[in-house]
Scaffold this active site. Sequence first.
Site, mmCIF file in Angstrom:
data_model
loop_
_atom_site.group_PDB
_atom_site.id
_atom_site.type_symbol
_atom_site.label_atom_id
_atom_site.label_comp_id
_atom_site.label_asym_id
_atom_site.label_seq_id
_atom_site.Cartn_x
_atom_site.Cartn_y
_atom_site.Cartn_z
ATOM 1 N N ASP A 12 0.873 -1.229 0.223
ATOM 2 C CA ASP A 12 -0.066 0.058 0.003
ATOM 3 C C ASP A 12 0.825 1.239 -0.054
ATOM 4 O OD1 ASP A 12 -2.097 -1.704 0.145
ATOM 5 O OD2 ASP A 12 -2.328 -1.370 2.369
ATOM 6 N N LYS A 13 0.267 2.170 -0.721
ATOM 7 C CA LYS A 13 1.142 3.787 -0.621
ATOM 8 C C LYS A 13 1.319 4.066 0.674
ATOM 9 C CE LYS A 13 0.449 8.132 -2.617
ATOM 10 N NZ LYS A 13 -0.225 9.332 -3.218
#
Length: 235
Positions: A99-100
Site C-alpha cells: 500500500d502507498k
Amino acid sequence: MRLNKYISDSGHSSRREADRLIEAGRVTVDGETAVIGLRVIPGQEVAVDGKVVTVNTTKVYIALNKPTGITCTTDVTIPGNLTDFMRYPEMIFPIGRLDKDSTGLLLMTNDGDVVNKILRAENGHDKEYQVMVNKPFDQSFLDKMASGVEIYNPVADRRQVTKPCKIEKIGAKSFNLTLQQGLNRQIRRMCEECGYSVVSLKRRRIMSVHLGNLNEGQWRYLTKDELVAINDAIK
C-alpha cells in the site's frame, strides 16, 4: 514467444501489466497496434508508448524498503511511482504490491518468470508485517485476527473471510502478523472490522527475504542464498 512474456522478459512490467498495456493500445509490433495473444518472432520490433523494448539477458533481484507515499507502479504518469523514485538504470518492476501508506520490504526485478511464479503461489508464502493500531487491544482482538475476519474484497466485489494467520503481541498497540494471503489492503480492512485503525504498517519479510537493517528508501541486491531459497519455494 507470446507478446506479454516478451514485454515481461524485457523488464518493462509483469505479464499482467503487459496485458493491460496491450489492451489499452499502448503496445506496437513493427509499428502496428498489438492485440492480446499475439506472438512475436526474433527480429520484430516491440514498443511500449513508442519506446522500443528489448529482452534483458542479465536478471536483477532487489530488496527495497519502500517509504510511505510511494505507489507500487512503474507507470511514470502516476506521481510517486517506483521508476522515478528508484532511478534504477534499467526497467525493473515490483513483485506484488505494498500500500502507498505502508512501508517495508518490496521485491523488485526484471525477471517476469519469477514474478509470475511467486504471484501464482502467493497464498502459500509467508509475508510478515509489523502493525501499530490506534488504541490498546486485548486477547479477543488477537484471537479474532488469527482465526479469520470477514472483510470486503473489492477485487472480487464480495465479502469473504480471511485465512487463519499467525499473530504475536509486541506492545499495547502493536503486533506482528504473518499472512499467506494478499487481499487488497487486507490488514487495514481486518483491523477496521475489529474496530481499530492502522497507524503504521511495515512489511518485514517475504518468504526467506528479511528487511533487516535497510533504512526507508534504501535497497540492496538479494543474496545467492535468498535466491536459492526463493527458487526452491516456487518450484
